[in-house]
Design a protein around this motif. Structure first.
Motif, short mmCIF file in Angstrom:
data_model
loop_
_atom_site.label_atom_id
_atom_site.label_comp_id
_atom_site.label_asym_id
_atom_site.label_seq_id
_atom_site.Cartn_x
_atom_site.Cartn_y
_atom_site.Cartn_z
N GLN A 133 0.83 -1.20 0.00
CA GLN A 133 0.00 0.00 0.00
C GLN A 133 0.86 1.26 0.00
O GLN A 133 0.58 2.23 -0.72
N ILE A 134 1.92 1.25 0.80
CA ILE A 134 2.83 2.39 0.85
C ILE A 134 3.43 2.64 -0.52
O ILE A 134 3.47 3.78 -1.01
N SER A 135 3.90 1.59 -1.18
CA SER A 135 4.52 1.74 -2.49
C SER A 135 3.53 2.28 -3.52
O SER A 135 3.87 3.16 -4.32
N ARG A 136 2.31 1.77 -3.49
CA ARG A 136 1.31 2.22 -4.47
C ARG A 136 1.04 3.72 -4.33
O ARG A 136 1.02 4.45 -5.33
N ILE A 137 0.87 4.18 -3.10
CA ILE A 137 0.60 5.60 -2.88
C ILE A 137 1.84 6.44 -3.19
O ILE A 137 1.75 7.50 -3.83
N ALA A 138 3.00 5.97 -2.75
CA ALA A 138 4.23 6.74 -2.94
C ALA A 138 4.56 6.96 -4.41
O ALA A 138 5.16 7.98 -4.77
N HIS A 139 4.16 6.02 -5.26
CA HIS A 139 4.50 6.14 -6.68
C HIS A 139 3.36 6.73 -7.52
O HIS A 139 3.37 6.63 -8.74
N THR A 140 2.41 7.37 -6.86
CA THR A 140 1.29 7.98 -7.58
C THR A 140 1.78 8.95 -8.66
O THR A 140 1.28 8.95 -9.79
N ASP A 141 2.73 9.79 -8.33
CA ASP A 141 3.22 10.81 -9.26
C ASP A 141 4.53 10.41 -9.94
O ASP A 141 5.10 11.22 -10.68
N HIS A 142 5.01 9.19 -9.67
CA HIS A 142 6.25 8.71 -10.31
C HIS A 142 6.09 7.21 -10.55
O HIS A 142 6.72 6.39 -9.89
N PRO A 143 5.25 6.83 -11.53
CA PRO A 143 4.93 5.41 -11.72
C PRO A 143 6.10 4.54 -12.13
O PRO A 143 6.07 3.32 -11.91
N ILE A 144 7.14 5.11 -12.74
CA ILE A 144 8.38 4.36 -12.94
C ILE A 144 9.08 4.29 -11.59
O ILE A 144 9.47 5.31 -11.02
N LYS A 145 9.23 3.08 -11.06
CA LYS A 145 9.71 2.93 -9.69
C LYS A 145 11.24 2.90 -9.62
O LYS A 145 11.84 2.03 -8.99
N SER A 146 11.84 3.87 -10.29
CA SER A 146 13.28 4.04 -10.29
C SER A 146 13.57 5.51 -10.59
O SER A 146 12.71 6.21 -11.15
N LEU A 156 14.38 7.67 -12.77
CA LEU A 156 14.51 7.91 -14.21
C LEU A 156 13.37 8.81 -14.64
O LEU A 156 12.21 8.57 -14.29
N ASP A 157 13.67 9.84 -15.45
CA ASP A 157 12.60 10.67 -15.96
C ASP A 157 12.05 10.08 -17.25
O ASP A 157 12.55 9.06 -17.76
N ASP A 158 11.02 10.68 -17.79
CA ASP A 158 10.33 10.12 -18.95
C ASP A 158 11.25 10.00 -20.16
O ASP A 158 11.19 9.02 -20.90
N ALA A 159 12.09 11.01 -20.37
CA ALA A 159 12.98 10.98 -21.52
C ALA A 159 14.00 9.84 -21.40
O ALA A 159 14.32 9.18 -22.39
N HIS A 207 19.18 15.46 -10.65
CA HIS A 207 17.77 15.86 -10.75
C HIS A 207 16.86 14.63 -10.70
O HIS A 207 15.84 14.64 -10.01
N GLU A 208 17.19 13.58 -11.44
CA GLU A 208 16.36 12.38 -11.45
C GLU A 208 16.33 11.71 -10.09
O GLU A 208 15.26 11.26 -9.62
N LEU A 209 17.48 11.62 -9.44
CA LEU A 209 17.54 11.00 -8.12
C LEU A 209 16.72 11.78 -7.10
O LEU A 209 15.94 11.21 -6.33
N ASP A 210 16.88 13.10 -7.10
CA ASP A 210 16.15 13.92 -6.14
C ASP A 210 14.66 13.95 -6.46
O ASP A 210 13.82 13.88 -5.54
N ASP A 211 14.31 14.06 -7.73
CA ASP A 211 12.91 14.11 -8.11
C ASP A 211 12.17 12.85 -7.68
O ASP A 211 11.02 12.90 -7.23
N TYR A 212 12.85 11.71 -7.82
CA TYR A 212 12.24 10.44 -7.42
C TYR A 212 11.93 10.42 -5.93
O TYR A 212 10.82 10.07 -5.50
#
Length: 247
Positions: free
Chosen positions: A5-18, A20-23, A185-190
């Motif tokens: 449950q924690i993982s599902r909510i935490a990744h709401t705005d970052h569905p790639i679970k690593s 990495l940005d979209d590009a 940026h990717e590490l911090d954004d995640y």
């Protein structure tokens, strides 16, 4: 609140679970799927975001995912319906080590999930079993960018530096053909996205009995990141081909 449950909510705005940005995700898939009509397998697919993005961009691609989480696979199925790709996606609710496919795959991926197989090399061994001749593997793994503290090692495991990580992969019979080192940026954004999403959910649902636990977890994880491993942890994603035995 359980870990799933924690993982599902935490990744709401970052569905790639690593981290990495979209590009970066798009470029990694382009190198892993150069033709666009391959068969793709994700070992430990979770909610299937890698598979869904690949399928949406490649109308001739077929993909399969394996995961032990029924909830995550239900999310993947819904995501496939939402994107209109459900006819080209097969999902398997089982342990990845027990999966026996009908055919091999041209791309096998496992990004940020090597812990599920017991480490980097066991993950590559699992991928190798399902790989078609001339196929590629996309793997993502953490490494130490600087000398870590004992606390960081206890938290994230006995990782190696970037050069040693790549050396281990090459010695195991693989040749990197593309790589991406996650940027600051990717590490911090995640990290901000994960623990911000969890904290936001807790604040938006004050009457939920899980709200206090979610907020405590978000605050704890954010503090661990900032104080223990932010300045030492790195993440590399590699597209690999098997090195011929005669080379």
């Amino acid at each position: 609140m359980n870990r799933e449950q924690i993982s599902r909510i935490a990744h709401t705005d970052h569905p790639i679970k690593s981290p990495l940005d979209d590009a970066s995700v798009r470029r990694l898939l382009e190198h892993g799927l150069p033709r666009g009509d391959e068969r793709m397998l994700d070992l430990g697919c979770g909610s299937g975001e890698w598979l869904l993005r690949a399928l949406a961009a490649r109308p001739h691609l077929h993909a399969e995912g394996v995961d032990i989480s029924a909830d995550a696979l239900a999310q993947a199925r819904q995501g496939a319906r939402d994107r209109g790709v459900e006819g080209r996606l097969v999902l398997h609710h089982q342990k990845a080590e027990d999966f026996v496919p009908a055919q091999p795959f041209q791309l096998v991926i496992s990004v940020g999930a090597t812990h599920a197989f017991g480490g980097l090399l066991p993950t590559l061994a699992a991928a190798r079993k399902h790989l078609a001749p001339g196929g590629r593997v996309l793997i993502g793994e953490g490494f130490w960018d600087r000398t870590p503290s004992h606390e960081a090692i206890d938290m994230l495991g006995d990782l190696t530096d970037l050069a040693t990580t790549v050396d281990r992969i090459v010695a195991d019979g693989w040749t990197p053909i593309h790589g991406h080192i996650s940027t600051r940026h990717e590490l911090d954004d995640y990290e901000w996205a994960c623990w911000g999403s969890l904290a936001s959910w807790a604040l938006d649902h004050p009457a939920d009995p899980d709200s206090p636990d979610a907020l405590t977890t978000a605050n704890t994880r954010r503090t661990e990141w900032l104080r223990i491993y932010r300045d030492t942890f790195g993440f590399v994603s590699l597209v690999l081909s098997r090195t011929p035995d005669h080379l």
